[in-house]
Design a protein around this motif. Structure first.
Motif, PDB file in Angstrom:
ATOM      1  N   ARG A 156      28.579  39.585  46.918  1.00 59.38           N
ATOM      2  CA  ARG A 156      30.193  39.829  46.875  1.00 59.38           C
ATOM      3  C   ARG A 156      30.555  38.834  47.972  1.00 59.38           C
ATOM      4  O   ARG A 156      29.713  39.580  48.887  1.00 59.38           O
ATOM      5  CB  ARG A 156      30.517  40.992  46.523  1.00 59.38           C
ATOM      6  CG  ARG A 156      29.897  41.853  45.379  1.00 59.38           C
ATOM      7  CD  ARG A 156      31.151  40.930  43.690  1.00 59.38           C
ATOM      8  NE  ARG A 156      32.302  40.778  43.995  1.00 59.38           N
ATOM      9  CZ  ARG A 156      32.620  40.401  43.092  1.00 59.38           C
ATOM     10  NH1 ARG A 156      32.437  39.492  42.721  1.00 59.38           N
ATOM     11  NH2 ARG A 156      34.589  40.065  43.229  1.00 59.38           N
ATOM     12  N   ARG A 249      41.288  37.148  35.441  1.00 54.96           N
ATOM     13  CA  ARG A 249      39.538  37.434  35.731  1.00 54.96           C
ATOM     14  C   ARG A 249      39.107  35.874  35.112  1.00 54.96           C
ATOM     15  O   ARG A 249      40.125  34.855  35.270  1.00 54.96           O
ATOM     16  CB  ARG A 249      38.627  38.400  34.823  1.00 54.96           C
ATOM     17  CG  ARG A 249      39.552  39.797  34.873  1.00 54.96           C
ATOM     18  CD  ARG A 249      38.395  40.568  33.991  1.00 54.96           C
ATOM     19  NE  ARG A 249      38.798  40.291  32.352  1.00 54.96           N
ATOM     20  CZ  ARG A 249      37.932  40.618  31.614  1.00 54.96           C
ATOM     21  NH1 ARG A 249      36.662  40.824  31.910  1.00 54.96           N
ATOM     22  NH2 ARG A 249      38.615  39.773  30.533  1.00 54.96           N
ATOM     23  N   SER A 255      28.993  36.185  33.937  1.00 44.64           N
ATOM     24  CA  SER A 255      29.746  37.720  33.610  1.00 44.64           C
ATOM     25  C   SER A 255      31.223  36.766  34.256  1.00 44.64           C
ATOM     26  O   SER A 255      31.556  36.096  34.802  1.00 44.64           O
ATOM     27  CB  SER A 255      29.374  38.518  35.182  1.00 44.64           C
ATOM     28  OG  SER A 255      29.483  37.540  36.570  1.00 44.64           O
ATOM     29  N   THR A 256      32.529  37.722  32.875  1.00 48.73           N
ATOM     30  CA  THR A 256      33.516  37.681  34.367  1.00 48.73           C
ATOM     31  C   THR A 256      34.395  38.993  34.737  1.00 48.73           C
ATOM     32  O   THR A 256      34.022  40.281  34.303  1.00 48.73           O
ATOM     33  CB  THR A 256      34.727  37.335  33.142  1.00 48.73           C
ATOM     34  OG1 THR A 256      33.634  36.304  31.657  1.00 48.73           O
ATOM     35  CG2 THR A 256      35.484  37.466  32.716  1.00 48.73           C
ATOM     36  N   GLU A 257      34.827  38.891  36.133  1.00 48.41           N
ATOM     37  CA  GLU A 257      34.860  39.951  36.838  1.00 48.41           C
ATOM     38  C   GLU A 257      36.660  39.304  36.836  1.00 48.41           C
ATOM     39  O   GLU A 257      36.824  37.858  37.549  1.00 48.41           O
ATOM     40  CB  GLU A 257      34.196  40.017  38.686  1.00 48.41           C
ATOM     41  CG  GLU A 257      33.087  39.352  37.810  1.00 48.41           C
ATOM     42  CD  GLU A 257      31.741  39.725  39.121  1.00 48.41           C
ATOM     43  OE1 GLU A 257      32.002  39.553  39.869  1.00 48.41           O
ATOM     44  OE2 GLU A 257      31.242  39.701  38.567  1.00 48.41           O
TER      45      GLU A 257
END
Length: 276
Positions: A156, A249, A255-257
């Motif tokens: 991250r 997002r 992934s969708t964040e």
């Protein structure tokens, strides 16, 4: 899988540099299924397995020229000639698939290492950079693929992007590569140019900065866009960057964040950047 930027000083332990480049390439495709290796995920990009074979064919071509050898698979030379095979048509070509492509890469590499004494430092560095270049291209393909095709491990982001800009005074400067090692032809020759004064941001445009443009109606304000850009925006129905969702997002690979506000904005075309 975590992939860092490669460092390839000219022929500094060339065997280990070749090994590192190949480990990076194989790590990219290891989690991808044979069907997804063979699929053309986007018209702008080659099938991933074409990239694998092209890396091998390019290396074989130049090692043969340097060491006076015959191509391992001469019938593949035209198939992997990027100038003769446009990307949208590459999925239809007769080239090695899956394990056969990787075996071809291995056979070429074994012969390269056996003939390194006959390969100049310039060509060795070119082959290394060429493979790294295709790693970047393959990552672009994997980002454009459907969710689930590629699921890398990635940290991250932390910290904040630098703010503000720098004023650069007008001056004469030298640009281009002037050394003795490898450089692509569009980086040569080193030459002197006169640059006018300009300002440049300390960091790339962030998602947060570009989001402000979106929220202030940037995609609906005709006066911000060139004629060609507005036509493309209208034709494609653009309302935000590719992979941004309407609820704030962003999809990255599998992934969708929530949008990472401090990261550089991605998947923005020239027309969108110009309007911004």
């Amino acid at each position: 899988m975590s992939i860092e930027s490669p460092q390839t000083p000219p022929l500094g332990g060339v065997e280990s540099l070749f090994e590192d480049a190949r480990e990076r390439t194989l790590a990219l495709v290891e989690p991808v299924s044979d069907a997804d290796l063979d699929r053309q995920h986007h018209p702008l990009m080659s099938p991933l397995v074409w990239d694998l074979g092209h890396i091998a064919a390019f290396e074989d071509l130049w090692v043969c020229r340097e060491a006076g050898l015959e191509l391992l698979r001469p019938g593949l030379a035209e198939v992997y000639d990027a100038a003769e095979t446009p990307r949208p048509k590459r999925g239809e070509l007769p080239y090695p698939r899956g394990a056969e492509a990787i075996a071809y890469m291995q056979a070429v590499r074994e012969r390269t290492l056996a003939n390194l004494d006959g390969v100049s430092p310039f060509i060795a560095e070119m082959l290394l950079q060429h493979e790294h270049q295709h790693n970047e291209t393959m990552l672009q393909t994997l980002q454009l693929a459907e969710p689930g095709v590629f699921a890398p491990e990635r940290p991250r982001p932390a910290g904040t992007a630098a703010s503000g800009s720098l004023a650069i005074e007008a001056a004469a400067t030298e640009i281009g590569f002037g050394g003795e090692g490898f450089a692509y032809d569009n980086e040569r020759p080193r030459h002197r140019v006169e640059l006018g004064a300009y300002r440049i941001d300390r960091a790339p445009v962030t998602n947060a900065q570009y989001l402000q443009f979106v929220e202030e109606g940037g995609y609906r304000r005709r006066e911000l866009w060139s004629s060609d850009g507005w036509a493309f925006r209208d034709q494609e129905g653009w309302e935000r960057p590719l992979y941004w969702t309407a609820d704030g997002r962003e999809r990255r690979f599998d992934s969708t964040e929530p949008l990472s506000r401090q990261l550089p904005v991605m998947h923005v075309s020239w027309f969108e950047a110009d309007a911004y």
